[in-house]
Design an enzyme around this catalytic site. Sequence first.
Site, PDB file in Angstrom:
ATOM      1  N   HIS A  93       1.066  -1.090   0.059  1.00 13.63           N
ATOM      2  CA  HIS A  93       0.111  -0.103   0.135  1.00 13.63           C
ATOM      3  C   HIS A  93       0.851   1.166  -0.037  1.00 13.63           C
ATOM      4  CE1 HIS A  93      -2.723   2.980   1.286  1.00 13.63           C
ATOM      5  NE2 HIS A  93      -3.811   2.492   0.789  1.00 13.63           N
ATOM      6  N   GLU A 141      -3.406   3.021  -7.392  1.00 14.81           N
ATOM      7  CA  GLU A 141      -3.902   4.272  -6.547  1.00 14.81           C
ATOM      8  C   GLU A 141      -2.952   5.502  -6.817  1.00 14.81           C
ATOM      9  OE1 GLU A 141      -6.590   2.631  -2.748  1.00 14.81           O
ATOM     10  OE2 GLU A 141      -4.372   2.814  -2.474  1.00 14.81           O
TER      11      GLU A 141
END
Length: 222
Positions: A93, A141
């Site tokens: 992430h 993202e």
Amino acid sequence: MAEPLIIVNLKAYAEGMGEGAGIIAAAAEEIGEESGVAIGVAPAYTDLHPIAMHYAVPVYAQHIDGVAPGAYTGHVTAEQVRAAGAFGTLINHSERRLTLAAIEASCAAARKSDLQTVICTNNAATTAAAAALSPDYVAIEPPELIGSGISVSKADPGIIERSVLAVKNVNPGVRVLTGAGISTGECVRIALELGTDGVLLASGVVKAKDPAAVLRDLVSLI
Ligand code: G3P
């Protein structure tokens, strides 16, 4: 396209821990059942076991280390999160970045423990590299839009298209999620129209006054 997947990452938000994590997981379970859309949650490690035990939702770890059980103080293994009830894990992430070698090791460890793998990426090039590792999903993202309230679907559809294409060229069996600023059914609809298989989001649900209402809206146009 496979069945759409929505993953709500609870991060380390105060609203998403303890009781708050339970409220969001309960809403994910209810709305997932109502709509037939798979809605997973990625709680903090400290909430992973209770959430997995009490709610019928796919539970994801937010990170795992690519190490086998052993003398690794402060590490979290795939075996541990699997034993705690995790169904899958996020890897790399933007808020928990890894080297390419560490991503590969985490992915291999997850696979060995039968965890679904979601490698997060920040652009089309890293998406291509991640796809080469054959995870179940890559999740693109753009970091500058994370937590911004500005939806990647609307602000940067090009990065989604380029990432979908990169995956198609490198490893078409890998599914694609996108995230950053997602908060409405329209964001989800656009993401799916651009060729993704779902979304990964956080603040839009976790920080909402009524997380269930947001989740209901998210699935409304699928
Ligand atoms: O993992 C989800 C994420 O980083 C996006 O966060 O708050 O923009 O939905 P948010």
